[in-house]
Design an enzyme around this catalytic site. Structure first.
Site, PDB file in Angstrom:
ATOM      1  N   ILE A 134      -0.677  -1.957  -5.366  1.00  0.00           N
ATOM      2  CA  ILE A 134      -0.816  -2.662  -4.158  1.00  0.00           C
ATOM      3  C   ILE A 134      -0.323  -4.045  -4.254  1.00  0.00           C
ATOM      4  O   ILE A 134      -0.509  -4.671  -5.411  1.00  0.00           O
ATOM      5  CB  ILE A 134      -2.233  -2.496  -3.624  1.00  0.00           C
ATOM      6  CG1 ILE A 134      -3.296  -3.370  -4.542  1.00  0.00           C
ATOM      7  CG2 ILE A 134      -2.796  -1.086  -3.067  1.00  0.00           C
ATOM      8  CD1 ILE A 134      -4.791  -3.218  -3.970  1.00  0.00           C
ATOM      9  N   ASP A 135       0.450  -4.559  -3.163  1.00  0.00           N
ATOM     10  CA  ASP A 135       0.769  -5.738  -3.010  1.00  0.00           C
ATOM     11  C   ASP A 135      -0.177  -7.111  -3.738  1.00  0.00           C
ATOM     12  O   ASP A 135      -1.386  -6.606  -3.349  1.00  0.00           O
ATOM     13  CB  ASP A 135       1.282  -6.034  -1.796  1.00  0.00           C
ATOM     14  CG  ASP A 135       2.577  -5.383  -1.357  1.00  0.00           C
ATOM     15  OD1 ASP A 135       3.117  -4.750  -2.004  1.00  0.00           O
ATOM     16  OD2 ASP A 135       2.566  -5.252  -0.133  1.00  0.00           O
ATOM     17  N   LYS A 136       0.494  -7.969  -3.981  1.00  0.00           N
ATOM     18  CA  LYS A 136      -0.185  -9.255  -4.517  1.00  0.00           C
ATOM     19  C   LYS A 136      -1.310  -9.626  -3.509  1.00  0.00           C
ATOM     20  O   LYS A 136      -2.472  -9.880  -3.735  1.00  0.00           O
ATOM     21  CB  LYS A 136       0.496 -10.327  -4.868  1.00  0.00           C
ATOM     22  CG  LYS A 136      -0.086 -11.624  -5.083  1.00  0.00           C
ATOM     23  CD  LYS A 136       0.986 -12.929  -5.159  1.00  0.00           C
ATOM     24  CE  LYS A 136       0.361 -14.086  -5.410  1.00  0.00           C
ATOM     25  NZ  LYS A 136       0.992 -15.217  -5.359  1.00  0.00           N
ATOM     26  N   THR A 194      -2.493  -8.039  -1.166  1.00  0.00           N
ATOM     27  CA  THR A 194      -3.298  -6.901  -0.298  1.00  0.00           C
ATOM     28  C   THR A 194      -4.487  -6.744  -1.325  1.00  0.00           C
ATOM     29  O   THR A 194      -4.310  -6.583  -2.560  1.00  0.00           O
ATOM     30  CB  THR A 194      -2.653  -5.502  -0.200  1.00  0.00           C
ATOM     31  OG1 THR A 194      -1.309  -5.676   0.574  1.00  0.00           O
ATOM     32  CG2 THR A 194      -3.267  -4.443   0.287  1.00  0.00           C
ATOM     33  N   ARG A 240       3.391  -2.616   5.921  1.00  0.00           N
ATOM     34  CA  ARG A 240       3.726  -3.929   6.366  1.00  0.00           C
ATOM     35  C   ARG A 240       5.138  -3.646   7.464  1.00  0.00           C
ATOM     36  O   ARG A 240       5.303  -4.094   8.558  1.00  0.00           O
ATOM     37  CB  ARG A 240       4.114  -4.934   5.532  1.00  0.00           C
ATOM     38  CG  ARG A 240       2.588  -5.030   4.721  1.00  0.00           C
ATOM     39  CD  ARG A 240       2.803  -5.786   3.434  1.00  0.00           C
ATOM     40  NE  ARG A 240       3.555  -7.271   3.592  1.00  0.00           N
ATOM     41  CZ  ARG A 240       3.884  -7.980   2.349  1.00  0.00           C
ATOM     42  NH1 ARG A 240       3.936  -7.419   1.260  1.00  0.00           N
ATOM     43  NH2 ARG A 240       4.529  -9.010   2.752  1.00  0.00           N
TER      44      ARG A 240
END
Length: 307
Positions: free
Chosen positions: A137-139, A141, A238
């Site tokens: 998962i993104d930084k 998130t 996103r």
């Protein structure tokens, strides 16, 4: 110079800066290409040029791709919010701001550094940079992530992701008031040709992507939605929410800037479910919204009550 490979291309009809053009040809970042140009790894008709070299469309370009330097990934005593752990898997509630695995610019302070300190038995399928990491998962998130402690678990969890049998639900705060209760976004996601650090909905070099969403709450100018991933493309939620006109609040890459006092997008991996790789038991976990998101939503509620 140690060279892993040499890439040569005839740039017929190409125009503009060479660094931008090269980054569009391969899965390279523009900053990476610029570093190669500055180091003399790129030749145009046999001569070294600068990153701002303007192309004429008649060049023969050779890129000497340097051999990758293996990063030394060290264990770090970083606190982890462990939701579940046994001899096969760990489920972590990742905080916002933490990078999942080391990469250029982030060689320490990552989830992998913390995991290596927490336990020594992580699967080796993804190599030394991403031990145990099955999905990311993104930084910015927050939320639930499953990690494999051995290769058997890794293969099982990766196959479940491929077969779309895992459950992954995200909570997002988006700009705009979505008029309908349910929706499905089915639009291919690929790298943005104008910005290699961004993803976009495109038919070129893209992968199929499907996101289902359900409205949870509406406020003036905002909507809280639950998103269910059917696929797991980079920045999928996103990109998809921006594509339908409802970008995530706080998202510096895909949404309006500085609309809320948040560091990064309002997105949280709230529910994670999967079949245990050894026992076959269905496991399901929930993680509450982080304080930052809870605060912003409470402020929206407060404004609504006052109006």
């Amino acid at each position: 110079m140690n060279e892993q490979q040499v890439w040569t291309v005839e740039a017929k009809g190409a125009t503009g800066r060479i660094d931008k053009w090269l980054a569009e040809q391969q899965e390279w970042s523009r900053s990476q290409v610029q570093d190669w140009l500055k180091a003399g790894h790129v030749e145009v008709d046999g001569r070294i040029v600068k990153p701002n070299y303007k192309m004429t469309g008649t060049e023969s370009i050779t890129v000497h791709i340097p051999e990758a330097v293996e990063l030394e990934i060290l264990p770090e005593d970083i606190p982890l919010d462990v939701v579940y752990e046994d001899s096969d898997v760990i489920v972590i509630n990742k905080p916002k701001g933490m990078v999942v695995h080391p990469a250029a610019g982030h060689v320490s302070g990552t989830l992998v550094n913390a995991l290596l300190h927490h336990c020594q038995d992580l699967s080796g399928i993804n190599g030394v940079k991403r031990p145990g990491i099955v999905h990311r998962i993104d930084k910015d998130t927050s939320g639930l992530l499953m990690v494999a402690k051995n290769d058997l678990a890794h293969e099982s969890l990766a196959q479940q992701l491929k077969d779309k049998t895992t459950e992954r639900l995200y909570i997002a705060l988006v700009h705009g008031e979505i008029p309908h209760e349910l929706g499905t976004i089915e639009a291919p996601v690929g790298r943005d040709k104008n910005d290699r650090q961004r993803m976009t909905v495109t038919d070129k070099n893209s992968k199929a992507a499907v996101t289902h969403f359900r409205v949870l709450d509406r406020y003036e100018g905002f909507t809280v939605v639950e998103c269910k991933l059917e696929t797991g493309r980079t920045h999928q939620i996103r990109v998809h929410m921006r594509y339908i006109g409802f970008p995530l609040a706080g998202d510096p890459k895909y949404g309006p800037r500085k609309t809320m006092k948040m560091n990064g997008q309002a997105l949280h991996a709230a529910v994670l479910g999967f079949e245990h790789p050894r026992t076959g038991e269905w496991l399901s976990f929930e993680a509450p919204l982080p304080e930052e998101m809870t605060f912003e939503i409470s402020q929206l509620k407060k404004l609504e009550l006052e109006s």
